[in-house]
Design a protein around this motif. Structure first.
Motif, PDB file in Angstrom:
ATOM      1  N   UNK A   1       0.768  -1.265   0.013  1.00 48.79           N
ATOM      2  CA  UNK A   1      -0.028  -0.190   0.005  1.00 48.79           C
ATOM      3  C   UNK A   1       0.815   1.468  -0.073  1.00 48.79           C
ATOM      4  N   UNK A   2       1.939   1.461   0.852  1.00 54.14           N
ATOM      5  CA  UNK A   2       3.016   2.444   0.972  1.00 54.14           C
ATOM      6  C   UNK A   2       3.616   2.605  -0.443  1.00 54.14           C
ATOM      7  N   UNK A   3       4.093   1.678  -1.066  1.00 53.10           N
ATOM      8  CA  UNK A   3       4.774   1.637  -2.347  1.00 53.10           C
ATOM      9  C   UNK A   3       3.800   2.455  -3.509  1.00 53.10           C
ATOM     10  N   UNK A   4       2.787   1.759  -3.258  1.00 55.34           N
ATOM     11  CA  UNK A   4       1.715   2.059  -4.303  1.00 55.34           C
ATOM     12  C   UNK A   4       1.115   3.661  -4.141  1.00 55.34           C
TER      13      UNK A   4
ATOM     14  N   UNK B   1       2.005   8.322   5.967  1.00 57.00           N
ATOM     15  CA  UNK B   1       2.658   7.899   7.176  1.00 57.00           C
ATOM     16  C   UNK B   1       2.436   6.489   7.398  1.00 57.00           C
ATOM     17  N   UNK B   2       3.164   5.699   8.118  1.00 56.63           N
ATOM     18  CA  UNK B   2       2.689   4.204   8.200  1.00 56.63           C
ATOM     19  C   UNK B   2       3.062   3.768   9.465  1.00 56.63           C
ATOM     20  N   UNK B   3       2.172   2.931  10.059  1.00 56.82           N
ATOM     21  CA  UNK B   3       1.927   2.423  11.575  1.00 56.82           C
ATOM     22  C   UNK B   3       2.121   0.806  11.720  1.00 56.82           C
ATOM     23  N   UNK B   4       2.976   0.518  12.481  1.00 59.50           N
ATOM     24  CA  UNK B   4       3.107  -1.023  12.748  1.00 59.50           C
ATOM     25  C   UNK B   4       3.906  -1.221  14.036  1.00 59.50           C
ATOM     26  N   UNK B   5       3.710  -2.087  15.018  1.00 64.39           N
ATOM     27  CA  UNK B   5       4.594  -2.366  16.040  1.00 64.39           C
ATOM     28  C   UNK B   5       5.775  -2.659  15.859  1.00 64.39           C
ATOM     29  N   UNK B   6       6.228  -3.394  14.634  1.00 68.16           N
ATOM     30  CA  UNK B   6       7.513  -3.538  14.161  1.00 68.16           C
ATOM     31  C   UNK B   6       8.212  -2.460  13.028  1.00 68.16           C
TER      32      UNK B   6
ATOM     33  N   UNK C   1      14.045   0.870   3.596  1.00 66.92           N
ATOM     34  CA  UNK C   1      13.588   1.630   2.459  1.00 66.92           C
ATOM     35  C   UNK C   1      12.222   2.406   2.765  1.00 66.92           C
ATOM     36  N   UNK C   2      12.014   3.196   4.058  1.00 72.07           N
ATOM     37  CA  UNK C   2      11.072   3.892   4.073  1.00 72.07           C
ATOM     38  C   UNK C   2      11.397   5.186   4.642  1.00 72.07           C
TER      39      UNK C   2
ATOM     40  N   UNK D   1       0.675  -4.895  -7.035  1.00 72.27           N
ATOM     41  CA  UNK D   1       1.045  -3.541  -6.632  1.00 72.27           C
ATOM     42  C   UNK D   1       0.465  -2.531  -7.802  1.00 72.27           C
ATOM     43  N   UNK D   2       0.497  -2.922  -9.057  1.00 66.03           N
ATOM     44  CA  UNK D   2      -0.156  -2.129 -10.140  1.00 66.03           C
ATOM     45  C   UNK D   2      -1.319  -1.753  -9.819  1.00 66.03           C
ATOM     46  N   UNK D   3      -2.100  -2.714  -9.472  1.00 68.80           N
ATOM     47  CA  UNK D   3      -3.569  -2.530  -9.273  1.00 68.80           C
ATOM     48  C   UNK D   3      -3.836  -1.373  -7.963  1.00 68.80           C
ATOM     49  N   UNK D   4      -2.884  -1.501  -6.825  1.00 69.02           N
ATOM     50  CA  UNK D   4      -2.815  -0.614  -5.743  1.00 69.02           C
ATOM     51  C   UNK D   4      -2.620   0.780  -6.277  1.00 69.02           C
TER      52      UNK D   4
END
Length: 315
Positions: free
Chosen positions: A14-17, A28-33, A39-40, A274-277
């Motif tokens: 989702x982020x790359x798309x 912004x992106x969120x996750x415990x890890x 590469x972000x 990825x292209x569809x996203x």
């Protein structure tokens, strides 16, 4: 427009798309890890979605987590009255998630990412069926593949029915959504045949009614064959959408009476998910229009109502 992506597995796609779409002022992106992900560099990271929301105003939120975590997030949104303008959800949706979404204000536009419905081959196939003046007699849907667990034996939530995984909860909603999206007045009738392995279904034959005629869907997540096809039968013709490879979205071809009429371009096949996203994020105005959202919502509810019914029948 500001975007928050919650989840860092499929959430990374989702982020790359979103980045490729060039439609967002800030991502912004969120996750415990999240801090272990590479590469972000240009993306703001949070290890707690509550902190991210407290510190920002997001126009759009995409949730790409496990169904259980997604449900916790949606309930938190409702409790705290946090309602983004646009909300993109990965499936499957738990029954409780659907209940809480129905309580959201009507001006919250949400889509469930049934990815085949956004993909070019499937949209072309649907358009060809809608344009034909011939009566549809029946359809046959087959989706046969081998889930990763049956190869590597690695246990994840995707094999656990109670967590939203397994053949019925994780994979079958895709096929059901495709059917109700393409055919009008289709109704689920009964389970024709089933195969159980270690207390879990690995093969299902489902019977549907379309224009009062019998149609069927066959799905298996423990098959040595790779096949994903939808065959629509008319009075004297048939229209076939088929993919015989391991790629989820790549290599679909469309045939009319056995003659190939459409093949996906190789450049698109390389990373089609990825292209569809990218397509979704690049065309938010279209996909989040009131009509498109209303139809997606209606079909999402219908899909999971059928899934719930099938689960009940198997108990």
């Amino acid at each position: 427009m500001n975007l928050l992506i919650i989840g860092s597995n499929f959430g990374l796609n989702h982020c790359k798309a979103a980045i490729k779409s060039k439609k967002f002022k800030h991502i912004s992106i969120c996750s415990p890890n999240i801090y272990s992900k590479k590469n972000l560099k240009s993306i703001t990271k949070y290890d707690n979605f509550k902190i991210a929301i407290d510190q920002n105003n997001f126009d759009m939120i995409s949730i790409a987590t496990t169904p259980k975590v997604q449900n916790e997030i949606l309930n938190y949104f409702f409790k705290k009255k946090i309602f983004p303008k646009l909300l993109l959800l990965e499936k499957p949706l738990l029954d409780d998630s659907i209940k809480v979404i129905k309580k959201f204000p009507k001006d919250v536009l949400f889509l469930t990412n049934f990815i085949f419905s956004f993909e070019k081959n499937w949209t072309i196939y649907k358009k060809k069926i809608n344009k034909t003046k011939k009566k549809i007699i029946s359809f046959e849907y087959q989706w046969l593949f081998k889930q990763a667990y049956f190869v590597n034996k690695k246990k994840t939530w995707k094999i656990k029915a109670k967590s939203g995984g397994g053949l019925i909860n994780y994979y079958l909603p895709h096929a059901i959504f495709n059917i109700v999206n393409i055919y009008k007045n289709v109704k689920f009738k009964r389970i024709g045949r089933k195969i159980i392995y270690n207390r879990n279904p690995i093969y299902l034959e489902l019977i549907f009614s379309l224009n009062r005629e019998k149609s069927k869907l066959i799905i298996s997540n423990k098959s040595n064959e790779n096949k994903h096809l939808l065959n629509t039968n008319f009075n004297q013709n048939n229209l076939l959408l088929e993919n015989n490879t391991r790629k989820w979205l790549s290599n679909f071809k469309i045939f009319l009476d056995g003659k190939k009429i459409f093949t996906q371009k190789k450049i698109v096949q390389k990373d089609s998910r990825l292209n569809t996203l990218v397509n979704i994020y690049s065309n938010l105005k279209f996909y989040f229009s009131k009509n498109y959202v209303a139809r997606n919502k209606f079909l999402t509810y219908k899909t999971f109502k059928i899934i719930k019914h099938i689960n009940t029948k198997l108990k």
